[in-house]
Design an enzyme around this catalytic site. Structure first.
Site, PDB file in Angstrom:
ATOM      1  CG  ASP A 264      -1.926  -1.016   1.279  1.00  0.00           C
ATOM      2  OD1 ASP A 264      -2.103  -1.677   0.242  1.00  0.00           O
ATOM      3  OD2 ASP A 264      -2.583  -1.189   2.325  1.00  0.00           O
TER       4      ASP A 264
ATOM      5  CE  LYS B 237      -9.168   4.873  -0.549  1.00  0.00           C
ATOM      6  NZ  LYS B 237     -10.510   5.287  -0.603  1.00  0.00           N
TER       7      LYS B 237
ATOM      8  CG  MET C 250     -10.186   5.202   5.764  1.00  0.00           C
ATOM      9  SD  MET C 250     -10.724   4.024   4.526  1.00  0.00           S
ATOM     10  CE  MET C 250     -11.475   2.757   5.537  1.00  0.00           C
TER      11      MET C 250
HETATM   12  N1  SAH Z   1      -5.619  -1.811   7.987  1.00  0.00           N
HETATM   13  C1  SAH Z   1      -5.361  -0.500   8.531  1.00  0.00           C
HETATM   14  C2  SAH Z   1      -6.442   0.509   8.202  1.00  0.00           C
HETATM   15  C3  SAH Z   1      -6.571   0.787   6.743  1.00  0.00           C
HETATM   16  S1  SAH Z   1      -7.736   2.035   6.402  1.00  0.00           S
HETATM   17  C4  SAH Z   1      -5.134  -0.615  10.035  1.00  0.00           C
HETATM   18  O1  SAH Z   1      -5.375  -1.680  10.606  1.00  0.00           O
HETATM   19  O2  SAH Z   1      -4.704   0.349  10.658  1.00  0.00           O
HETATM   20  C5  SAH Z   1      -6.728   3.498   6.376  1.00  0.00           C
HETATM   21  C6  SAH Z   1      -7.015   4.344   7.588  1.00  0.00           C
HETATM   22  O3  SAH Z   1      -6.326   3.803   8.704  1.00  0.00           O
HETATM   23  C7  SAH Z   1      -6.550   5.767   7.500  1.00  0.00           C
HETATM   24  O4  SAH Z   1      -7.462   6.570   6.806  1.00  0.00           O
HETATM   25  C8  SAH Z   1      -6.465   6.150   8.953  1.00  0.00           C
HETATM   26  O5  SAH Z   1      -7.738   6.399   9.483  1.00  0.00           O
HETATM   27  C9  SAH Z   1      -5.992   4.856   9.581  1.00  0.00           C
HETATM   28  N2  SAH Z   1      -4.529   4.824   9.765  1.00  0.00           N
HETATM   29  C10 SAH Z   1      -3.646   3.998   9.186  1.00  0.00           C
HETATM   30  N3  SAH Z   1      -2.400   4.233   9.632  1.00  0.00           N
HETATM   31  C11 SAH Z   1      -2.496   5.245  10.515  1.00  0.00           C
HETATM   32  C12 SAH Z   1      -1.567   5.947  11.342  1.00  0.00           C
HETATM   33  N4  SAH Z   1      -0.256   5.662  11.332  1.00  0.00           N
HETATM   34  N5  SAH Z   1      -2.031   6.931  12.143  1.00  0.00           N
HETATM   35  C13 SAH Z   1      -3.334   7.233  12.166  1.00  0.00           C
HETATM   36  N6  SAH Z   1      -4.257   6.604  11.424  1.00  0.00           N
HETATM   37  C14 SAH Z   1      -3.843   5.619  10.617  1.00  0.00           C
END
Ligand code: SAH
Length: 464
Positions: free
Chosen positions: A249, A271, A384
């Site tokens: 990703d 994305k 998100m």
């Molecule tokens: N699989 C991922 C989530 C994917 S959706 C997980 O378990 O974390 C993508 C969303 O994850 C982003 O829009 C944000 O809301 C969150 N996200 C991912 N990494 C992040 C980070 N380092 N800090 C804050 N939010 C994060």
């Protein structure tokens, strides 16, 4: 990185050392490991140095070096340990266009000599650009302990067999052969039969690998965690270390990609914020295509692969193509965000359930069980949610949530750019607009930072 590390071929090249005492002797001991032609310039050399000249290990000139001496030399060491004479040597070397090192004077040097761990032909060079010699020594000591003495012997034997090993197809087959030699067969043969048996062992091992059936490709669906490489699981690290292809990703941090095998092919998909995205079908097709060619594919997904990552769709595509797969779980953004604010995601008597929700779905804003979320003490990790703050706020207030419910936004959780924005339900859209976070944001609804100091200054007072 101001100083770029390289390995210089000194075989047959002239290296000049100017100095008569202990400083020069220490450098010479190191340089004698090379195949350079060493010339020492010392009017009154210490006995140790004179002895080296008598043994013809070095050429001794009982005078300072002139500019003419420097011409054609590979390197010059000014090793008097005294600024006056060393400065003169350095000036002459520069006039002759030769790189010079003034021992223990970083600023006056064109290059510096690293701390070395010598398992010739395997050499580990350690440098700190003069910032922390103590650290360099500690790393060296650790390496000396970790790298067995026999490493050099195995590497030498391998060097002589490289042409023969080309009988194996390049890529994984050849890599597996060498991994087998260096980590299994080689050490075993060396220990039980000695160095002389290594040649025959290599022949036998090659025959075995030439007859082996190629292993089929596979896909590991690996969780990359929220960004800090320290939060990777050991399994994720190991898989990254062996991958042929890494499909990642765009959100996955560069520091994590650095841990993957250098020769791996890297493909960025998915994305970027609200920017362009790779269609899911294209990602599925990429995984299948590479695994069918026999590659070990690591599909690296941000956070935990099973949370808002369309994991099932990828697994279904692999199943449909008959490709072997496994999932490696990891740390999700909600866990990292909770850790950042020192809060527990659940608490006895406050919330016995916890929701992971997204404010987006395929159709736009995602509907939730707002009534349950509006109850006092409810906690939700909202993914998100940057663009959906107003929608979430509206729905919750409409279902009777307390306007003073704490909401904490954690941007770039676990990364150096981590930022904590403490807010409340009634002020959420305004605070978010003001903070204007550019990185990924996790919203923790129902939780406030435990330590007020982690909130920005203007919010500390309100929290107190
Ligand atoms: N699989 C991922 C989530 C994917 S959706 C997980 O378990 O974390 C993508 C969303 O994850 C982003 O829009 C944000 O809301 C969150 N996200 C991912 N990494 C992040 C980070 N380092 N800090 C804050 N939010 C994060």
């Amino acid at each position: 990185m101001r100083h770029f590390p390289i390995f210089l071929d000194l075989a047959g090249r002239r290296v000049l050392i100017a100095g008569a005492g202990a400083v020069a002797a220490a450098k010479l001991r190191l340089l004698l490991k090379t195949e350079a032609r060493l010339e020492l310039f010392a009017a009154t050399p210490a006995p140790e140095l004179a002895a080296l000249a008598e043994a013809h290990a070095i050429l001794l000139h009982r005078r300072p070096p002139a500019e003419a001496d420097m011409e054609g030399a590979a390197l010059v060491y000014a090793a008097h340990g005294a600024a006056g004479p060393d400065g003169e040597v350095a000036a002459r070397a520069r006039a002759a266009g030769v790189l010079v090192n003034v021992v223990d004077d970083l600023a006056a040097s064109d290059f510096i000599t690293p701390a070395l761990v010598d398992r010739d032909p395997v050499t580990v060079a350690i440098g700190t650009e003069g910032a922390a010699p103590v650290l360099a020594r500690a790393i060296k000591a650790g390496m000396e302990e970790r790298l067995p003495q026999q490493l050099g012997t195995l590497a030498r034997a391998a060097k002589g067999f490289r042409d023969a090993a080309e009988a194996l197809p390049p890529g994984r087959a050849r890599r597996d052969f060498w991994a087998d030699f260096h980590f299994e067969t080689g050490p075993h043969v060396l220990e039980t039969e000695g160095e002389a048996a290594l040649g025959a062992a290599l022949e036998a091992l090659l025959a075995r690998h030439l007859g082996a059936v190629p292993t089929p490709g596979r896909v590991d669906l690996v969780s990359a965690g929220p960004g800090d490489p320290e939060l990777l699981t050991l399994r994720a690290r190991r898989l990254l270390d062996r991958a042929d292809v890494v499909i990642h990703d765009r959100l996955v941090a560069p520091a994590i990609l650095e841990l993957a095998r250098r020769e791996a092919a890297f493909i960025a998909v998915g994305k970027e914020g609200f920017g362009p995205s790779t269609p899911q079908e294209a990602i599925n097709a990429l995984m299948v295509e590479h695994a069918r060619k026999g590659a070990h594919v690591v599909r690296l997904k941000g956070g935990d692969a099973s949370i808002f990552g369309r994991l099932d769709e990828e697994i279904a595509a692999l199943d449909a193509a008959g490709i072997d797969w496994a999932v490696t779980p990891g740390v999700t953004a909600a866990s990292a965000a909770a850790a950042a604010i020192g809060a527990s995601l659940t608490q006895r008597a406050r919330n016995s359930d916890l929701r992971f929700l997204t404010a987006h779905d395929l159709k736009g804003h995602a509907e939730q069980d707002w009534r349950a979320l509006a109850r006092p003490g409810a906690v939700a990790a909202i993914y998100m949610g940057k663009r959906a703050a107003r929608f979430v706020q509206g729905r919750l207030l409409m279902h009777g949530a307390d306007p003073a419910t704490p909401v904490t936004l954690v941007e770039n959780a676990s990364l150096p750019a981590q930022r904590i924005i403490a807010s409340r339900l009634d002020r959420l859209p305004a605070d978010l607009a003001e903070a204007a976070p550019a990185g990924p944001v996790l919203m923790l609804m129902g939780l406030a930072p435990r330590r007020a100091a982690e909130a920005p200054p203007e919010l500390i007072e309100e929290l107190a």
